[in-house]
Every structure is written in structure tokens, then in C-alpha cells.
Design a protein around this motif. Sequence first.
Motif, PDB file in Angstrom:
ATOM      1  N   ASN A 123       0.812  -1.226   0.000  1.00  0.00           N
ATOM      2  CA  ASN A 123       0.000   0.000   0.000  1.00  0.00           C
ATOM      3  C   ASN A 123       0.843   1.273   0.000  1.00  0.00           C
ATOM      4  N   THR A 124       2.104   1.176   0.368  1.00  0.00           N
ATOM      5  CA  THR A 124       2.958   2.360   0.426  1.00  0.00           C
ATOM      6  C   THR A 124       3.557   2.663  -0.938  1.00  0.00           C
ATOM      7  N   ARG A 125       3.997   3.894  -1.092  1.00  0.00           N
ATOM      8  CA  ARG A 125       4.596   4.323  -2.353  1.00  0.00           C
ATOM      9  C   ARG A 125       6.032   3.807  -2.450  1.00  0.00           C
ATOM     10  N   ASP A 126       6.420   3.377  -3.634  1.00  0.00           N
ATOM     11  CA  ASP A 126       7.771   2.842  -3.863  1.00  0.00           C
ATOM     12  C   ASP A 126       8.731   4.011  -4.071  1.00  0.00           C
ATOM     13  N   ASN A 127       9.491   4.356  -3.015  1.00  0.00           N
ATOM     14  CA  ASN A 127      10.399   5.501  -3.059  1.00  0.00           C
ATOM     15  C   ASN A 127      11.823   5.050  -3.344  1.00  0.00           C
ATOM     16  N   LYS A 128      12.566   5.923  -4.010  1.00  0.00           N
ATOM     17  CA  LYS A 128      13.987   5.706  -4.242  1.00  0.00           C
ATOM     18  C   LYS A 128      14.785   6.692  -3.391  1.00  0.00           C
ATOM     19  N   THR A 129      15.902   6.232  -2.867  1.00  0.00           N
ATOM     20  CA  THR A 129      16.676   7.043  -1.933  1.00  0.00           C
ATOM     21  C   THR A 129      18.150   6.695  -2.035  1.00  0.00           C
ATOM     22  N   THR A 130      18.994   7.627  -1.634  1.00  0.00           N
ATOM     23  CA  THR A 130      20.433   7.387  -1.547  1.00  0.00           C
ATOM     24  C   THR A 130      20.880   7.064  -0.129  1.00  0.00           C
ATOM     25  N   ALA A 131      19.961   7.173   0.847  1.00  0.00           N
ATOM     26  CA  ALA A 131      20.295   6.916   2.239  1.00  0.00           C
ATOM     27  C   ALA A 131      20.130   5.443   2.557  1.00  0.00           C
ATOM     28  N   VAL A 132      20.958   4.967   3.485  1.00  0.00           N
ATOM     29  CA  VAL A 132      20.891   3.571   3.916  1.00  0.00           C
ATOM     30  C   VAL A 132      20.865   3.538   5.433  1.00  0.00           C
ATOM     31  N   CYS A 133      20.414   2.410   5.966  1.00  0.00           N
ATOM     32  CA  CYS A 133      20.420   2.205   7.414  1.00  0.00           C
ATOM     33  C   CYS A 133      21.853   2.037   7.894  1.00  0.00           C
ATOM     34  N   ASP A 134      22.176   2.606   9.055  1.00  0.00           N
ATOM     35  CA  ASP A 134      23.549   2.534   9.533  1.00  0.00           C
ATOM     36  C   ASP A 134      23.889   1.183  10.137  1.00  0.00           C
ATOM     37  N   LEU A 135      22.897   0.288  10.307  1.00  0.00           N
ATOM     38  CA  LEU A 135      23.163  -1.041  10.866  1.00  0.00           C
ATOM     39  C   LEU A 135      23.179  -2.115   9.775  1.00  0.00           C
ATOM     40  N   CYS A 136      22.108  -2.240   9.034  1.00  0.00           N
ATOM     41  CA  CYS A 136      22.031  -3.266   8.000  1.00  0.00           C
ATOM     42  C   CYS A 136      22.451  -2.770   6.626  1.00  0.00           C
ATOM     43  N   LEU A 137      22.678  -1.451   6.487  1.00  0.00           N
ATOM     44  CA  LEU A 137      23.120  -0.843   5.235  1.00  0.00           C
ATOM     45  C   LEU A 137      22.128  -1.062   4.091  1.00  0.00           C
ATOM     46  N   LYS A 138      20.868  -1.241   4.407  1.00  0.00           N
ATOM     47  CA  LYS A 138      19.833  -1.380   3.398  1.00  0.00           C
ATOM     48  C   LYS A 138      19.253  -0.009   3.082  1.00  0.00           C
ATOM     49  N   PRO A 139      18.847   0.220   1.848  1.00  0.00           N
ATOM     50  CA  PRO A 139      18.291   1.544   1.500  1.00  0.00           C
ATOM     51  C   PRO A 139      17.027   1.839   2.289  1.00  0.00           C
ATOM     52  N   THR A 140      16.969   3.049   2.862  1.00  0.00           N
ATOM     53  CA  THR A 140      15.842   3.443   3.700  1.00  0.00           C
ATOM     54  C   THR A 140      15.499   4.891   3.385  1.00  0.00           C
ATOM     55  N   CYS A 141      14.247   5.124   3.014  1.00  0.00           N
ATOM     56  CA  CYS A 141      13.820   6.482   2.703  1.00  0.00           C
ATOM     57  C   CYS A 141      13.510   7.245   3.988  1.00  0.00           C
ATOM     58  N   SER A 142      13.229   8.528   3.839  1.00  0.00           N
ATOM     59  CA  SER A 142      12.976   9.377   5.003  1.00  0.00           C
ATOM     60  C   SER A 142      11.667   9.037   5.699  1.00  0.00           C
ATOM     61  N   ASN A 143      10.727   8.417   4.980  1.00  0.00           N
ATOM     62  CA  ASN A 143       9.449   8.068   5.612  1.00  0.00           C
ATOM     63  C   ASN A 143       9.582   6.910   6.597  1.00  0.00           C
ATOM     64  N   HIS A 144      10.603   6.073   6.426  1.00  0.00           N
ATOM     65  CA  HIS A 144      10.766   4.902   7.273  1.00  0.00           C
ATOM     66  C   HIS A 144      12.029   4.967   8.120  1.00  0.00           C
ATOM     67  N   TYR A 145      12.676   6.133   8.153  1.00  0.00           N
ATOM     68  CA  TYR A 145      13.852   6.289   9.001  1.00  0.00           C
ATOM     69  C   TYR A 145      13.410   6.829  10.346  1.00  0.00           C
ATOM     70  N   VAL A 146      13.863   6.207  11.432  1.00  0.00           N
ATOM     71  CA  VAL A 146      13.402   6.534  12.786  1.00  0.00           C
ATOM     72  C   VAL A 146      14.517   7.263  13.519  1.00  0.00           C
ATOM     73  N   ARG A 147      14.177   8.400  14.076  1.00  0.00           N
ATOM     74  CA  ARG A 147      15.097   9.114  14.973  1.00  0.00           C
ATOM     75  C   ARG A 147      14.706   8.801  16.409  1.00  0.00           C
ATOM     76  N   ALA A 148      15.661   8.395  17.229  1.00  0.00           N
ATOM     77  CA  ALA A 148      15.373   7.969  18.595  1.00  0.00           C
ATOM     78  C   ALA A 148      16.270   8.707  19.569  1.00  0.00           C
ATOM     79  N   CYS A 149      15.778   8.852  20.816  1.00  0.00           N
ATOM     80  CA  CYS A 149      16.590   9.442  21.870  1.00  0.00           C
ATOM     81  C   CYS A 149      17.582   8.402  22.385  1.00  0.00           C
ATOM     82  N   GLU A 150      18.426   8.799  23.313  1.00  0.00           N
ATOM     83  CA  GLU A 150      19.467   7.902  23.814  1.00  0.00           C
ATOM     84  C   GLU A 150      18.869   6.691  24.539  1.00  0.00           C
ATOM     85  N   VAL A 151      17.840   6.901  25.362  1.00  0.00           N
ATOM     86  CA  VAL A 151      17.244   5.798  26.123  1.00  0.00           C
ATOM     87  C   VAL A 151      16.600   4.790  25.191  1.00  0.00           C
ATOM     88  N   CYS A 152      15.823   5.279  24.223  1.00  0.00           N
ATOM     89  CA  CYS A 152      15.164   4.382  23.278  1.00  0.00           C
ATOM     90  C   CYS A 152      16.181   3.666  22.398  1.00  0.00           C
TER      91      CYS A 152
END
Length: 300
Positions: free
Chosen positions: A226-255
Motif C-alpha cells: 500500500n505504500t509508495r515505492d520511493n527511491k533514496t540514496t540513504a541507507v540504514c547505519d546497521l544493515c546498510l539497506k536503502p531506507t527512505c525518510s518516511n521509514h527512518y526513525v530518529r530515537a533518543c538515547e534511552v530508546c
Amino acid sequence: MDNFFTSVELAEALIELNTTLVGTIRSNKRQLPKQFTSLEAAKTRGLFSSAFCFSGCCELTSYTAKTKKNVLLLSSAHATEEIDSKTGKPKVILDYNKYKGGVDTFDQMLRIFTCKRKSNRWPMILFFNMIDVAALAAFRLHEMIHPDYEAHKSEKRKIFLKELAFELATKQLENRCKTAVKSSVKTAMDLIGFKPPKMTTAPLAMPAIQVKNTKRRCQTCKTHRNTRDNKTTAVCDLCLKPTCSNHYVRACEVCYLHNFKDPDTAVSSESDEENRNDAAPSTSRTQANRRSRVDSIINL
């Protein structure tokens, strides 16, 4: 005193401090009478003539040195119309010529090393002059306290000004290094010999997007129909898989520590649960729904 500083207000203020003043004064001062400032009145008096005016503690002297030159002097140390019989000049003129060497030497030293720049704003001109005077006064005081400072070098004032400027700018340069620095700024720092301070403590590794040149399809978008197929140059810093801004999570230190379990800085799950319970009240449905959405995205 130089005509840049001389004024009636300054002479009256110095008298209260038991200090006298002798110096040339500019003809555009409002307190001066026109009979002393106009060249026509000086021509009428004749060449090498003098005129005196007294007001309170000040004496104003007008001396016609040349046909088109009228010299004005303000003095709080003289109170008579005394004229020297040999030269025909007023006593105030002779005293000024005798002791004016210090002012001329001072102005000459300011011109050698100056920070003045061309500007149409008079506050900037005054500020530049204040910096030059303060730097010269600091050098003289430092020379009196440390007479052996660079005694074998002829350009010790130049060395002192470089060290003074570097010490005044060091704090700002250290703060500047804490942010992103352009290549031109780094080049300027290298030219003056500034070395950035080393980090005493390593910063905590938090989630950060790593950017590559080629665009790829977002890994999370491909798994959801159901989501739109986005293209991005960003990747996850752990698995190095491409991740767009809609699915990138910013978390605090505790989380971040709770979900990613960093072995070096990990905290116990019990303390994390207590912090979460304190930070988010159970009665808030909005925060609970937000946390559940974040956890579902992280588990993908």
C-alpha cells in the motif's frame, strides 16, 4: 595632545582630576568663536599675529603661522597672554612644540601596525582606533613587566601582536571546530598555525544516515504494497539497506540503547522500563500509539 582628542569637555574633566591639557583643536568645534576659526579674521590680524580667549579654566589661542593657515590651541595649563620676545610666538605654542614628540611618536607607532580599514561608518573608525591604542598600550605594559621579552629581536612588537591576536581568537576557533568546518576555514586555520583540539571523550554512536551516490528502492517500501515505492540514496547505519525518510526513525538515547542494545553503553532492561514508565504516563493514548508505531517500524 592631538586635535583628534582635544575638546573643551575633556579639558574641564581633566582639571577635576588635577591634570592639565595642552593641544591643538579643530576649528569645527561648536564652542569656538568665529573670530578665531575664520581665515578672514586671521588675515585681518596679519601674519605671525596672535589672539587669546579665556573661558573658565581654558585658554584658546589663535596663531597665524602662514597666510592661509590659522593654528588653534586649547590649554588649561596657561592663563596669560605671554609671547616670546625672540620668536614672537605665544608661550603656549612653544610649550606645545617642546612636548609634542610623545604624541607624534604615538601616532607613528599606530600607523606601523594598525587594524584600520576603509569605512563610511564613524563608529567603526572609532572602534579601529580603540583597538590600535589598546594593543599599543598592552605592548608597553608587557615590555615594562617583562623587559627581557624577545630582547634579541628587533620586531618584538610584531611578535607580541601576533601572540595577542592568536590568544584572543583561540577560544572562538575551538568553538568553531565543534561544528562543520569548510575547507577554506581549515586552510585559514593552517595558515595561522592553529591545531584543532583532540576530543577527550568519544561521542555516543547514535543512528545516522549513510548516504551513497546511487539511488535504490527503499527496502521497507518494497515489503508494503500500500505504500509508495520511493527511491533514496540513504541507507540504514546497521544493515546498510536503502531506507527512505518516511521509514527512518530518529530515537533518543534511552530508546536507542533499549532497542539496539549497544554492549558498551547498554543499560539494564529493568531501569529502561522504569524510565519509560516515568517519562510516558499510561493515561496518554497518543504517546502509547506513537511508541507502538516506532516499535513496529524497528522490528521490520
